[in-house]
Design an enzyme around this catalytic site. Structure first.
Site, PDB file in Angstrom:
ATOM      1  N   ARG A  56      47.240  57.199  69.606  1.00 42.00           N
ATOM      2  CA  ARG A  56      47.929  57.908  70.463  1.00 42.00           C
ATOM      3  C   ARG A  56      47.095  58.003  71.841  1.00 42.00           C
ATOM      4  O   ARG A  56      47.651  58.214  72.938  1.00 42.00           O
ATOM      5  CB  ARG A  56      48.084  59.322  69.895  1.00 42.00           C
ATOM      6  CG  ARG A  56      48.664  60.412  71.067  1.00 42.00           C
ATOM      7  CD  ARG A  56      49.338  61.628  70.613  1.00 42.00           C
ATOM      8  NE  ARG A  56      48.575  62.125  69.390  1.00 42.00           N
ATOM      9  CZ  ARG A  56      47.431  62.890  69.718  1.00 42.00           C
ATOM     10  NH1 ARG A  56      47.040  63.282  70.711  1.00 42.00           N
ATOM     11  NH2 ARG A  56      47.056  63.229  68.529  1.00 42.00           N
ATOM     12  N   TYR A 109      68.681  58.808  88.046  1.00 42.49           N
ATOM     13  CA  TYR A 109      69.439  58.815  86.909  1.00 42.49           C
ATOM     14  C   TYR A 109      69.594  60.002  86.287  1.00 42.49           C
ATOM     15  O   TYR A 109      68.678  60.994  86.502  1.00 42.49           O
ATOM     16  CB  TYR A 109      68.171  58.032  85.951  1.00 42.49           C
ATOM     17  CG  TYR A 109      68.455  57.807  84.446  1.00 42.49           C
ATOM     18  CD1 TYR A 109      69.842  57.414  84.009  1.00 42.49           C
ATOM     19  CD2 TYR A 109      67.622  58.384  83.772  1.00 42.49           C
ATOM     20  CE1 TYR A 109      70.177  57.286  82.757  1.00 42.49           C
ATOM     21  CE2 TYR A 109      67.865  58.158  82.332  1.00 42.49           C
ATOM     22  CZ  TYR A 109      69.123  57.737  81.875  1.00 42.49           C
ATOM     23  OH  TYR A 109      69.271  57.557  80.635  1.00 42.49           O
ATOM     24  N   ASP A 181      60.308  55.577  91.290  1.00 40.71           N
ATOM     25  CA  ASP A 181      60.802  55.099  90.229  1.00 40.71           C
ATOM     26  C   ASP A 181      61.479  53.880  90.368  1.00 40.71           C
ATOM     27  O   ASP A 181      62.052  53.519  91.207  1.00 40.71           O
ATOM     28  CB  ASP A 181      61.946  55.856  89.439  1.00 40.71           C
ATOM     29  CG  ASP A 181      62.584  55.457  88.286  1.00 40.71           C
ATOM     30  OD1 ASP A 181      62.418  54.372  88.109  1.00 40.71           O
ATOM     31  OD2 ASP A 181      63.050  56.200  87.483  1.00 40.71           O
ATOM     32  N   LYS A 206      63.769  48.295  80.930  1.00 38.65           N
ATOM     33  CA  LYS A 206      65.035  47.567  81.702  1.00 38.65           C
ATOM     34  C   LYS A 206      64.325  46.086  81.962  1.00 38.65           C
ATOM     35  O   LYS A 206      63.843  45.126  81.161  1.00 38.65           O
ATOM     36  CB  LYS A 206      65.364  48.377  82.968  1.00 38.65           C
ATOM     37  CG  LYS A 206      65.741  49.539  82.612  1.00 38.65           C
ATOM     38  CD  LYS A 206      66.778  49.749  81.950  1.00 38.65           C
ATOM     39  CE  LYS A 206      67.290  51.232  81.354  1.00 38.65           C
ATOM     40  NZ  LYS A 206      66.922  52.451  81.579  1.00 38.65           N
TER      41      LYS A 206
HETATM   42  N1  LCS Z   1      64.617  55.737  85.476  1.00 42.13           N
HETATM   43  C1  LCS Z   1      65.571  54.962  85.761  1.00 42.13           C
HETATM   44  C2  LCS Z   1      65.959  54.544  86.956  1.00 42.13           C
HETATM   45  C3  LCS Z   1      66.620  54.733  84.908  1.00 42.13           C
HETATM   46  O1  LCS Z   1      67.791  53.895  85.017  1.00 42.13           O
HETATM   47  C4  LCS Z   1      66.291  55.120  83.476  1.00 42.13           C
HETATM   48  C5  LCS Z   1      66.990  54.993  82.351  1.00 42.13           C
HETATM   49  C6  LCS Z   1      65.200  55.918  83.048  1.00 42.13           C
HETATM   50  C7  LCS Z   1      64.279  56.213  84.209  1.00 42.13           C
HETATM   51  C8  LCS Z   1      64.729  56.417  81.717  1.00 42.13           C
HETATM   52  O2  LCS Z   1      64.231  55.570  81.209  1.00 42.13           O
HETATM   53  P1  LCS Z   1      64.385  55.380  79.355  1.00 42.13           P
HETATM   54  O3  LCS Z   1      63.688  56.620  79.052  1.00 42.13           O
HETATM   55  O4  LCS Z   1      65.716  55.186  79.004  1.00 42.13           O
HETATM   56  O5  LCS Z   1      63.576  54.223  79.280  1.00 42.13           O
HETATM   57  N2  LCS Z   1      68.437  54.446  82.774  1.00 42.13           N
HETATM   58  C9  LCS Z   1      69.441  54.149  81.950  1.00 42.13           C
HETATM   59  C10 LCS Z   1      70.657  53.737  82.403  1.00 42.13           C
HETATM   60  O6  LCS Z   1      71.083  53.643  83.595  1.00 42.13           O
HETATM   61  N3  LCS Z   1      71.478  53.352  81.380  1.00 42.13           N
HETATM   62  O7  LCS Z   1      70.888  53.586  80.334  1.00 42.13           O
HETATM   63  C11 LCS Z   1      69.598  54.175  80.336  1.00 42.13           C
END
Ligand code: LCS
Length: 391
Positions: A56, A109, A181, A206
């Site tokens: 962790r 988001y 971000d 992503k």
């Molecule tokens: N920041 C952005 C710009 C995102 O698009 C997402 C997830 C996150 C943070 C969060 O990341 P995660 O915890 O999912 O790894 N965006 C998503 C979207 O547009 N479609 O599904 C997830």
């Protein structure tokens, strides 16, 4: 001599051959590490000696990814998390305390919006949104208790772009930390730290990974800040990335530049087609000449990225009908994968944002968001065209 970014992704920090000259980083699938003696364990806990303790806190495979991600962003140090949201929540909780204020880009988001609401309701950490189109527009929203500027650019899903150099210069006059971000661009297309921003976070789920098989997050920043984040929020709240996920990400990162070039090329071809289609009302793509922020995008992004948002003429039902007739393109949230994905932000990724707020952010019911994959663009277009012909 400093290596170019394409070479860094393959050979850079984190691609160690220390382990039997293994070309690929081994997966240290272990929860804990034994100490040679009790005193050694005590020294590691006291921070008097470097070394692993417990996964962790840190793990060699995860650390290799953290080093590689930091190098890719041009930052001093990286920290990996179990998801993009755990990276965002760790960074935001580390930068604020009860009574502080976060100024956020007008559009984020959906779950990041949820996080801001949670911080406000439970801990009295308030927030405001700003279009951030000029120094004045940012300055008028800064309060004496603003500790953090949180920027998504390009914004999910409206694709608005914020001038990072301008925002960072103003924030620093007020002693405010700037968090970006960078999920939509990836470090290959945009490096926020090079414009003076302080911390970069990613949904590594992503483009960094690129293969739709990992949920992960990354934060990159100055060594003193990241050390503190590792020793406090991530240690005590958890949310650490698993070694196997780090390994998949190390593998994905090696091809980031090749994938991004293809995502961008495909997106550019599709934008041209979409703009001419009679059922498409508007196309939002950062570097397209019709985009209101295209000059800022050209200044700070290498290319426009792999996401296109477009508005279908008519109502929400028409957007749904169009999606329902797709064959090759999959209806799914997430982005940055080899497969082209489409989703309807108003009822999916941004559905938890109240409608009035969503509209203020420019998220329209007729919008669909296309994450352009790595297929032949003609095949993607043929599928989109046949589905729009049904309208
Ligand atoms: N920041 C952005 C710009 C995102 O698009 C997402 C997830 C996150 C943070 C969060 O990341 P995660 O915890 O999912 O790894 N965006 C998503 C979207 O547009 N479609 O599904 C997830």
């Amino acid at each position: 001599m400093r290596k170019q970014r394409e070479t860094q992704y393959i050979h850079g920090r984190g691609s160690t051959q220390a382990f039997y000259r293994s070309l690929s980083m081994p997966i240290f699938q272990t929860s804990t590490f034994s100490f040679a003696t009790g005193e050694e364990g005590a020294r590691r806990f006291a921070g008097e000696e470097q070394g692993y303790i417990y996964s962790r806190l840190s793990n060699p495979t995860v650390q290799a990814l953290e080093d590689k991600a930091a190098e890719a962003e041009g930052g001093e140090k990286g920290l990996a998390f179990a998801s993009g949201m755990s990276a965002a929540s760790a960074v935001l909780t580390s930068l604020t305390k009860a009574g502080d204020h976060i100024l956020c880009s007008n559009g984020i988001y959906g779950c990041t919006y949820g996080l801001l609401r949670l911080l406000q309701e439970k801990y009295n950490i308030t927030h405001d949104f700003s279009d951030m189109r000029s120094i004045e527009e940012i300055a008028e929203n800064i309060k004496p208790n603003t500790t953090c500027l949180f920027i998504e650019t390009p914004i999910n899903p409206t694709m608005r772009v914020i001038d990072l150099e301008m925002a960072a210069a103003l924030a620093h006059q007020h002693n405010i930390t700037v968090v970006v971000d960078n999920t939509f661009s990836s470090p290959y297309l945009q490096q926020p730290l090079s414009f003076g921003c302080d911390i970069v976070i990613h949904s590594a789920t992503k483009y960094l990974n690129g293969h739709g098989d990992v949920i992960g997050g990354i934060a990159v920043g100055r060594q003193d800040y990241i050390n503190e984040l590792a020793a406090t929020v991530r240690k005590d709240m958890g949310g650490t990335m698993a070694p196997f996920d780090a390994w998949l990400l190390l593998r994905g990162l090696k091809t980031l530049h090749v994938r991004m070039d293809r995502h961008c090329y495909n997106a550019e071809q599709l934008v041209k087609q979409l703009k001419q289609h009679p059922h498409v009302e508007e196309v939002f793509y950062p570097t397209d000449s019709s985009h209101p922020d295209h000059t800022i995008a050209a200044k700070q992004m290498k290319k426009g990225g792999g996401v296109i948002t477009f508005k279908i003429k008519g109502h929400k039902e028409d957007a749904m009908t169009m999606m329902n007739h797709l064959n090759l393109v999959k209806i799914a949230v997430s982005l940055g994968d080899a497969e082209t994905l489409i989703q309807h932000p108003a009822t999916m990724t941004h559905s938890t944002i109240p409608q009035i707020e969503r509209e203020r952010m420019g998220v329209d019911d007729g919008m669909v968001r296309l994450s352009v994959g790595l297929e032949a663009w003609e095949d993607i277009w043929n599928d989109l065209e046949q589905s729009m012909d049904r309208l």
